[in-house]
Design a protein around this motif. Structure first.
Motif, mmCIF file in Angstrom:
data_model
loop_
_atom_site.group_PDB
_atom_site.id
_atom_site.type_symbol
_atom_site.label_atom_id
_atom_site.label_comp_id
_atom_site.label_asym_id
_atom_site.label_seq_id
_atom_site.Cartn_x
_atom_site.Cartn_y
_atom_site.Cartn_z
ATOM 1 N N VAL A 1 -27.776 -100.751 -23.283
ATOM 2 C CA VAL A 1 -26.662 -100.411 -22.396
ATOM 3 C C VAL A 1 -27.278 -99.887 -21.103
ATOM 4 O O VAL A 1 -28.113 -98.972 -21.139
ATOM 5 N N TYR A 2 -26.866 -100.452 -20.009
ATOM 6 C CA TYR A 2 -27.402 -100.073 -18.701
ATOM 7 C C TYR A 2 -26.391 -99.173 -17.988
ATOM 8 O O TYR A 2 -25.205 -99.519 -17.879
ATOM 9 N N TYR A 3 -26.894 -98.041 -17.512
ATOM 10 C CA TYR A 3 -26.056 -97.062 -16.842
ATOM 11 C C TYR A 3 -26.470 -96.911 -15.389
ATOM 12 O O TYR A 3 -27.660 -96.830 -15.069
ATOM 13 N N CYS A 4 -25.490 -96.821 -14.533
ATOM 14 C CA CYS A 4 -25.705 -96.533 -13.118
ATOM 15 C C CYS A 4 -25.674 -95.016 -12.912
ATOM 16 O O CYS A 4 -24.876 -94.310 -13.547
ATOM 17 N N ASN A 5 -26.541 -94.540 -12.050
ATOM 18 C CA ASN A 5 -26.577 -93.124 -11.708
ATOM 19 C C ASN A 5 -26.593 -92.954 -10.198
ATOM 20 O O ASN A 5 -27.246 -93.724 -9.484
ATOM 21 N N ALA A 6 -25.876 -91.951 -9.727
ATOM 22 C CA ALA A 6 -25.897 -91.623 -8.304
ATOM 23 C C ALA A 6 -26.054 -90.119 -8.147
ATOM 24 O O ALA A 6 -25.402 -89.338 -8.849
ATOM 25 N N VAL A 7 -26.916 -89.739 -7.237
ATOM 26 C CA VAL A 7 -27.091 -88.332 -6.869
ATOM 27 C C VAL A 7 -26.486 -88.185 -5.482
ATOM 28 O O VAL A 7 -26.964 -88.804 -4.520
ATOM 29 N N LEU A 8 -25.425 -87.401 -5.369
ATOM 30 C CA LEU A 8 -24.680 -87.385 -4.123
ATOM 31 C C LEU A 8 -23.987 -86.055 -3.886
ATOM 32 O O LEU A 8 -23.932 -85.201 -4.769
ATOM 33 N N ARG A 9 -23.464 -85.930 -2.678
ATOM 34 C CA ARG A 9 -22.610 -84.789 -2.313
ATOM 35 C C ARG A 9 -21.188 -85.291 -2.123
ATOM 36 O O ARG A 9 -20.965 -86.352 -1.553
ATOM 37 N N THR A 10 -20.240 -84.484 -2.598
ATOM 38 C CA THR A 10 -18.836 -84.845 -2.398
ATOM 39 C C THR A 10 -18.296 -84.283 -1.081
ATOM 40 O O THR A 10 -17.302 -84.796 -0.555
ATOM 41 N N THR A 11 -18.908 -83.242 -0.553
ATOM 42 C CA THR A 11 -18.612 -82.718 0.786
ATOM 43 C C THR A 11 -19.925 -82.215 1.371
ATOM 44 O O THR A 11 -20.922 -82.061 0.651
ATOM 45 N N SER A 12 -19.910 -81.893 2.670
ATOM 46 C CA SER A 12 -21.133 -81.428 3.317
ATOM 47 C C SER A 12 -21.577 -80.066 2.783
ATOM 48 O O SER A 12 -22.733 -79.686 2.945
ATOM 49 N N LEU A 13 -20.674 -79.320 2.174
ATOM 50 C CA LEU A 13 -20.986 -77.969 1.709
ATOM 51 C C LEU A 13 -21.384 -77.928 0.236
ATOM 52 O O LEU A 13 -21.862 -76.911 -0.246
ATOM 53 N N ARG A 14 -21.167 -79.007 -0.457
ATOM 54 C CA ARG A 14 -21.440 -79.025 -1.891
ATOM 55 C C ARG A 14 -22.907 -79.339 -2.152
ATOM 56 O O ARG A 14 -23.534 -80.083 -1.401
ATOM 57 N N PRO A 15 -23.467 -78.803 -3.228
ATOM 58 C CA PRO A 15 -24.826 -79.201 -3.610
ATOM 59 C C PRO A 15 -24.823 -80.611 -4.185
ATOM 60 O O PRO A 15 -23.767 -81.160 -4.507
ATOM 61 N N LEU A 16 -26.009 -81.165 -4.309
ATOM 62 C CA LEU A 16 -26.116 -82.487 -4.910
ATOM 63 C C LEU A 16 -25.660 -82.455 -6.360
ATOM 64 O O LEU A 16 -25.939 -81.502 -7.088
ATOM 65 N N GLY A 17 -24.959 -83.504 -6.759
ATOM 66 C CA GLY A 17 -24.544 -83.635 -8.150
ATOM 67 C C GLY A 17 -24.956 -84.998 -8.674
ATOM 68 O O GLY A 17 -25.121 -85.953 -7.911
ATOM 69 N N SER A 18 -25.123 -85.099 -9.971
ATOM 70 C CA SER A 18 -25.518 -86.353 -10.617
ATOM 71 C C SER A 18 -24.328 -86.932 -11.351
ATOM 72 O O SER A 18 -23.670 -86.242 -12.138
ATOM 73 N N TYR A 19 -24.055 -88.202 -11.098
ATOM 74 C CA TYR A 19 -22.899 -88.868 -11.679
ATOM 75 C C TYR A 19 -23.350 -90.154 -12.393
ATOM 76 O O TYR A 19 -24.309 -90.815 -11.959
ATOM 77 N N TRP A 20 -22.609 -90.481 -13.453
ATOM 78 C CA TRP A 20 -22.962 -91.636 -14.276
ATOM 79 C C TRP A 20 -21.796 -92.608 -14.396
ATOM 80 O O TRP A 20 -20.629 -92.202 -14.435
ATOM 81 N N GLY A 21 -22.138 -93.885 -14.485
ATOM 82 C CA GLY A 21 -21.147 -94.895 -14.806
ATOM 83 C C GLY A 21 -20.916 -94.951 -16.302
ATOM 84 O O GLY A 21 -21.564 -94.241 -17.085
ATOM 85 N N GLN A 22 -20.009 -95.832 -16.703
ATOM 86 C CA GLN A 22 -19.629 -95.900 -18.116
ATOM 87 C C GLN A 22 -20.598 -96.746 -18.930
ATOM 88 O O GLN A 22 -20.565 -96.707 -20.163
ATOM 89 N N GLY A 23 -21.452 -97.486 -18.271
ATOM 90 C CA GLY A 23 -22.421 -98.325 -18.962
ATOM 91 C C GLY A 23 -21.942 -99.756 -19.123
ATOM 92 O O GLY A 23 -20.748 -100.019 -19.257
ATOM 93 N N THR A 24 -22.887 -100.672 -19.084
ATOM 94 C CA THR A 24 -22.587 -102.086 -19.296
ATOM 95 C C THR A 24 -23.658 -102.666 -20.228
ATOM 96 O O THR A 24 -24.845 -102.404 -20.068
ATOM 97 N N GLN A 25 -23.212 -103.440 -21.206
ATOM 98 C CA GLN A 25 -24.129 -103.967 -22.211
ATOM 99 C C GLN A 25 -24.867 -105.189 -21.679
ATOM 100 O O GLN A 25 -24.256 -106.113 -21.138
ATOM 101 N N VAL A 26 -26.176 -105.186 -21.875
ATOM 102 C CA VAL A 26 -27.012 -106.351 -21.594
ATOM 103 C C VAL A 26 -27.681 -106.743 -22.903
ATOM 104 O O VAL A 26 -28.371 -105.931 -23.518
ATOM 105 N N THR A 27 -27.458 -107.985 -23.316
ATOM 106 C CA THR A 27 -28.049 -108.488 -24.554
ATOM 107 C C THR A 27 -28.856 -109.735 -24.242
ATOM 108 O O THR A 27 -28.329 -110.683 -23.652
ATOM 109 N N VAL A 28 -30.134 -109.703 -24.613
ATOM 110 C CA VAL A 28 -31.021 -110.833 -24.391
ATOM 111 C C VAL A 28 -31.374 -111.410 -25.755
ATOM 112 O O VAL A 28 -32.073 -110.777 -26.550
ATOM 113 N N SER A 29 -30.867 -112.592 -26.013
ATOM 114 C CA SER A 29 -31.026 -113.185 -27.341
ATOM 115 C C SER A 29 -30.953 -114.701 -27.247
ATOM 116 O O SER A 29 -30.192 -115.219 -26.432
ATOM 117 N N PRO A 30 -31.729 -115.412 -28.098
ATOM 118 C CA PRO A 30 -31.667 -116.887 -28.071
ATOM 119 C C PRO A 30 -30.276 -117.396 -28.422
ATOM 120 O O PRO A 30 -29.549 -116.776 -29.179
#
Length: 123
Positions: A94-123
């Motif tokens: 399962v591959y997850y996206c992550n972003a480290v960002l600010r929601t306003t100029s006064l807020r500290p950095l926060g870490s946010y995650w996506g819900q995940g997407t399945q990658v399957t490699v199979s013959p």
């Protein structure tokens, strides 16, 4: 509120390619970094590729994907992509996206995650 929405996962044969996308929306003031992580069954989540902004920026890849995966960003769209080529069965996870960002100029950095997407490699 910040949402990270991923897309592009699926089933692919070994040697094939997939392109993942992740768009950040909502209260996004500025993004410091975006990246991709993955978690296979029974294993810990690991960094796959990550890219920072600001100054010269930096890009990092896990050794296992160097030369096969490419991370890129569209800053205007707050979107990060992961082009995955020469996929192997061991890339299955399962591959997850992550972003480290600010929601306003006064807020500290926060870490946010996506819900995940399945990658399957199979013959």
């Amino acid at each position: 509120q910040v949402q990270l929405v991923e897309s592009g996962g699926g089933l692919v044969q070994p040697g094939g390619s997939l392109r993942l996308s992740c768009a950040a929306s909502g209260s996004v003031f500025s993004i410091n970094a975006m990246g991709w992580y993955r978690q296979a069954p029974g294993k810990q989540r690991e960094m796959v590729a990550a890219q920072t902004t600001g100054g010269a920026g930096s890009t990092n890849y896990a050794d296992s994907v160097k030369g096969r995966f490419t991370i890129s960003r569209d800053n205007a769209k707050n979107t990060v992509y992961l082009q995955m080529d020469s996929l192997k069965p061991e890339d299955t996870a399962v591959y997850y996206c992550n972003a480290v960002l600010r929601t306003t100029s006064l807020r500290p950095l926060g870490s946010y995650w996506g819900q995940g997407t399945q990658v399957t490699v199979s013959p």
